[in-house]
Design a protein around this motif. Structure first.
Motif, mmCIF file in Angstrom:
data_model
loop_
_atom_site.group_PDB
_atom_site.id
_atom_site.type_symbol
_atom_site.label_atom_id
_atom_site.label_comp_id
_atom_site.label_asym_id
_atom_site.label_seq_id
_atom_site.Cartn_x
_atom_site.Cartn_y
_atom_site.Cartn_z
ATOM 1 N N VAL A 138 -7.619 0.723 -5.980
ATOM 2 C CA VAL A 138 -8.613 1.659 -5.438
ATOM 3 C C VAL A 138 -8.086 3.092 -5.431
ATOM 4 C CG1 VAL A 138 -9.775 -0.108 -4.078
ATOM 5 C CG2 VAL A 138 -7.851 1.154 -3.070
ATOM 6 N N TRP A 139 -9.046 4.048 -5.376
ATOM 7 C CA TRP A 139 -8.723 5.465 -5.484
ATOM 8 C C TRP A 139 -9.531 6.275 -4.469
ATOM 9 C CZ3 TRP A 139 -5.143 7.282 -9.110
ATOM 10 C CH2 TRP A 139 -4.718 6.343 -10.056
ATOM 11 N N THR A 140 -8.923 7.389 -4.033
ATOM 12 C CA THR A 140 -9.642 8.409 -3.270
ATOM 13 C C THR A 140 -9.784 9.653 -4.145
ATOM 14 O OG1 THR A 140 -7.615 9.393 -2.374
ATOM 15 C CG2 THR A 140 -8.612 7.563 -1.120
ATOM 16 N N ASP A 146 0.812 -1.222 0.000
ATOM 17 C CA ASP A 146 0.000 0.000 0.000
ATOM 18 C C ASP A 146 0.840 1.265 0.000
ATOM 19 O OD1 ASP A 146 1.040 0.001 2.533
ATOM 20 O OD2 ASP A 146 -0.900 0.063 3.583
ATOM 21 N N GLY A 160 -16.229 6.741 0.075
ATOM 22 C CA GLY A 160 -15.616 5.544 -0.478
ATOM 23 C C GLY A 160 -16.597 4.393 -0.607
ATOM 24 N N VAL A 215 -16.343 7.581 -7.675
ATOM 25 C CA VAL A 215 -15.424 7.760 -6.552
ATOM 26 C C VAL A 215 -16.000 8.822 -5.620
ATOM 27 C CG1 VAL A 215 -13.084 8.419 -5.866
ATOM 28 C CG2 VAL A 215 -13.458 7.094 -7.963
ATOM 29 N N GLN A 224 -6.453 11.333 -4.499
ATOM 30 C CA GLN A 224 -5.528 10.707 -5.454
ATOM 31 C C GLN A 224 -5.898 11.045 -6.892
ATOM 32 O OE1 GLN A 224 -6.110 6.719 -3.972
ATOM 33 N NE2 GLN A 224 -4.088 6.666 -2.978
ATOM 34 N N ALA A 235 -5.031 -2.659 -2.808
ATOM 35 C CA ALA A 235 -4.294 -1.392 -2.778
ATOM 36 C C ALA A 235 -3.933 -0.902 -4.176
ATOM 37 C CB ALA A 235 -3.030 -1.556 -1.933
ATOM 38 N N GLN A 284 -11.636 4.803 0.420
ATOM 39 C CA GLN A 284 -11.194 4.452 -0.929
ATOM 40 C C GLN A 284 -12.368 3.897 -1.731
ATOM 41 O OE1 GLN A 284 -8.316 1.658 0.586
ATOM 42 N NE2 GLN A 284 -6.612 2.978 0.014
ATOM 43 N N SER A 285 -12.310 4.068 -3.045
ATOM 44 C CA SER A 285 -13.385 3.596 -3.918
ATOM 45 C C SER A 285 -12.837 2.674 -4.995
ATOM 46 C CB SER A 285 -14.099 4.768 -4.598
ATOM 47 O OG SER A 285 -14.838 5.534 -3.668
ATOM 48 N N GLU A 315 -11.654 2.677 4.241
ATOM 49 C CA GLU A 315 -10.871 3.866 4.586
ATOM 50 C C GLU A 315 -10.991 4.965 3.536
ATOM 51 O OE1 GLU A 315 -6.907 2.617 5.407
ATOM 52 O OE2 GLU A 315 -7.500 1.237 6.996
#
Length: 676
Positions: free
Chosen positions: A333-335, A321, A361, A357, A338, A330, A367-368, A365
């Motif tokens: 996924v995206w935030t 990660d 999420g 996204v 990011q 890891a 994240q999508s 945490e």
């Protein structure tokens, strides 16, 4: 000492540095158990298994645990993908004893390989009602040293119970209209009309069932079957199960909506789904089906092809990660943050809307998982493609998931069939060449002098284990697809050699099939499972390949064997259609003939020959076989006695010993192949 360093399995090699004195599955390991009067710990897993990695880190890398194992047990590590027969036999015992199963599989055996205690993952400390692994070890050791008679009694009873289990084979009669209609009705009852697919969470891609639905529609015109296939493929392709940047599918979705996958990518899933989406395009002309088929094919070639030309087994679910931890998903996924780092504010906002996204999420945490939730919105295609390419490039800079470089013969057979057909449908000769390259590797490295396949290879080194039924059948399936696409008779000949072994070594007098050859290593039970799960069972895959080979060659023993093998589909199809999908697809081909199409021309580069050839390959008749060649060349049996018509390329269509008049017109050929 740990004895795994010289193995070819990446999974076993991952454990070669453990302080546990691992043995590979071998007669020597059980002889050591007898010599030292110790029970055997059998630990079965595979390289992309998340919980296998967890248990390895928690227990097998722990010195105190290893010391206890080394003193009191003979520890045997098995890669379930390399030894599916061992896995199947002991998984059957685990499921019979506990009502459930999974990996890592943990089984304790006597030195005669008889199981007496079972489990899957055990934590390092008691948790959620589960004992710790150390507690299990101490309990088993206590039973072995203090209650040996009880252990022997339990082990003997388990082996007797397994040996007395009988498959409800259903006789040797192939299913008819009634059974296939009942199977369709059963699928309709389990269908999820809001989300596509069948059943609840976790949701697996039903590739073989979709193949049945497409063939059933092609044969009968049943619109409901086509609708279920289309809608399921659409929802899977729009969901997080599908890699929206790099193509290819994950193993399954943890939810009913196809949103969050279990991120491991398996060769067999992608081969089967590539072929299904190509067949969906063939039936409907769907642009999305075309896109997904090609992107999935490109994913396999780009990320799974090995230096030797074969295809690796899998990509792990976990990867680094960025902070040193190994985390599931890891890499994928995206935030929102990011997205902004890569794309800037404006394009990040577009990407967040397009790919779903969110700040909250859809994964963990904040994240999508990327998906396509906006089914009705209109986006600028050029701008979206720019966003995709930049995100893919940025993702390429992340630590990549590990790859299991083991080449499994049967799974490569599935990939060969998918790539050959996808390349032919979409005029992508590079994909056909990739299929030929993998087939060449199997012939050169995996097949011995009698054309019996080894199960695996790695880095050009053949593994020690014999192929099982699915290897013979799926490699034959791939070779048959190559013969149809390339017109090269050598692939048909190799398929015939493999299927002759199936008839000689894997069948009994009733037509039932076993997963291992008659001369294979004897286990506590000879494995036999006709149900289709993650891949076609060896049983149904053999039925399909035998049927196609018989249609190509007129070989009556192969046709008769296919018909007998389909008896199990008559028994299981109406009752559990989700778990006999490939068997049902083969039954559709059987009821339709299958049709035999011979295309002859003055040369394979002749335009009229090429047009008839393409039309033949794009016909939707279930399981139709195609032979293409130069008139009089005699490379494929179906071409014998098929002359040109007035010097022009011609197509001949036959089924059930009746032939249509030959035609030089692609439209007439299309009609002949697509009519119900």
């Amino acid at each position: 000492m740990n004895r795994l360093a010289d193995e070819t399995s990446p999974y076993l090699l991952q454990h070669a540095d453990n302080p546990v004195d691992w043995w590979p599955w071998s007669a020597e390991a059980f002889e050591e158990a007898r010599r030292t009067d110790r029970p055997v710990l059998l630990s079965v897993g595979y390289s992309s298994c998340h919980w296998c990695h967890v248990m390895a880190h928690e227990s097998f890398e722990d010195r105190a645990t290893a010391d206890y194992l080394n003193e009191h047990f003979v520890s045997v590590k098995v890669d379930r993908e390399e030894r599916p027969d061992v896995d199947a036999v002991y998984m059957e015992a685990v499921q019979a004893a506990t009502g459930q199963g999974g990996w890592p599989m943990t089984v304790f055996l006597t030195p005669d390989a008889e199981p007496f205690y079972f489990g899957t993952y055990f934590p390092p400390a008691p948790r959620h009602g589960m004992p710790s692994f150390r507690q299990v070890l101490e309990g088993v050791r206590g039973a072995w040293t203090e209650r040996r008679d009880e252990v022997a009694e339990v082990a003997g009873k388990i082996v007797r119970d397994l040996s007395q289990r009988e498959i409800d084979y259903g006789g040797t009669e192939a299913p008819g209209e009634e059974e296939l209609a009942a199977a369709l009705l059963g699928l309709t009852r389990e269908y999820d009309p809001q989300r596509g697919g069948f059943g609840g969470a976790p949701k697996f891609p039903p590739s073989m069932v979709i193949e049945f639905l497409l063939r059933h529609h092609a044969r009968t015109g049943a619109e409901g079957a086509l609708q279920m296939a289309q809608d399921t493929c659409e929802r899977m392709a729009r969901g997080g199960l599908y890699d929206q940047l790099g193509g290819g599918f994950s193993r399954y979705s943890v939810d009913r909506d196809w949103t969050v996958p279990h991120f491991e990518k398996m060769l067999y899933d992608n081969a089967l789904l590539c072929r299904v989406y190509a067949h969906l395009w063939r039936a409907t002309g769907s642009a999305r089906a075309r896109q997904v088929a090609l992107e999935t094919a490109d994913f396999m070639v780009r990320e799974l092809r090995t230096a030797q030309g074969g295809f690796a087994s899998a990509l792990d679910a976990d990867s680094d990660d960025g902070s040193g931890g190994h985390v599931e998903g890891a890499y994928y996924v995206w935030t929102p943050g990011q997205l902004r780092e890569v794309l800037g504010e404006e394009d990040a906002a577009l990407a967040a809307q397009y790919f779903g996204v969110t700040e909250e999420g859809t994964f963990e945490e904040g994240q999508s998982v990327l998906q396509l939730p906006q089914s009705d919105a209109v986006f600028d295609a050029g701008r979206i493609e720019s966003v995709r390419s930049r995100l893919l490039a940025a993702r390429g800079g992340r630590p990549a998931p590990g790859r299991d470089d083991k080449v499994v013969a049967g799974w490569n057979g599935l990939a060969i069939a998918a790539l050959a057909e996808t390349g032919a449908y979409f005029d992508r000769p590079d994909l056909v060449e990739a299929a030929v390259g993998a087939a060449d590797l199997l012939v050169r490295l995996h097949l011995d002098e009698q054309a019996r396949p080894a199960r695996t290879s790695k880095d050009g080194r053949v593994g020690p284990n014999a192929g099982v039924l699915e290897d013979y059948a799926n490699v034959a399936e791939g070779f048959l697809a190559l013969a149809s696409v390339t017109g090269e008779g050598v692939w048909l000949e190799f398929a015939g050699l493999l299927l002759d072994h199936v008839l000689a070594g894997f069948t009994d007098a009733s037509g039932a099939l076993y997963d291992t050859a008659a001369d294979a290593e004897r286990l506590i039970r000879r494995p036999q499972d006709p149900t289709d799960n993650a891949t076609p069972s060896g049983w149904t895959a053999a039925a399909g390949a035998l049927l196609s080979y018989a249609a190509q060659t007129g070989a009556e023993p192969h046709r008769a064997a296919a018909e007998r093998a389909l008896g199990v589909v008559k028994a299981l199809g109406p009752r559990v259609p989700r778990f006999i999908g490939w068997g049902l697809a083969v039954a559709e081909a059987y009821l339709d003939g299958p049709r035999e199409v011979a295309v002859v021309g003055p040369s394979l580069t002749d335009e009229e020959t090429a047009a008839l050839r393409r039309t033949a390959l794009l016909g939707t008749a279930p399981g139709a076989v195609v032979a293409v060649g130069v008139a009089g060349a005699g490379e494929l049996p179906l071409l014998a006695g098929r002359p040109l018509i007035d010097g022009r390329a011609a197509a001949y269509v036959c089924r059930n010993f009746t032939c249509d008049a030959p035609t030089t017109d692609p439209e007439r050929l299309r009609t002949a192949l697509n009519r119900h």
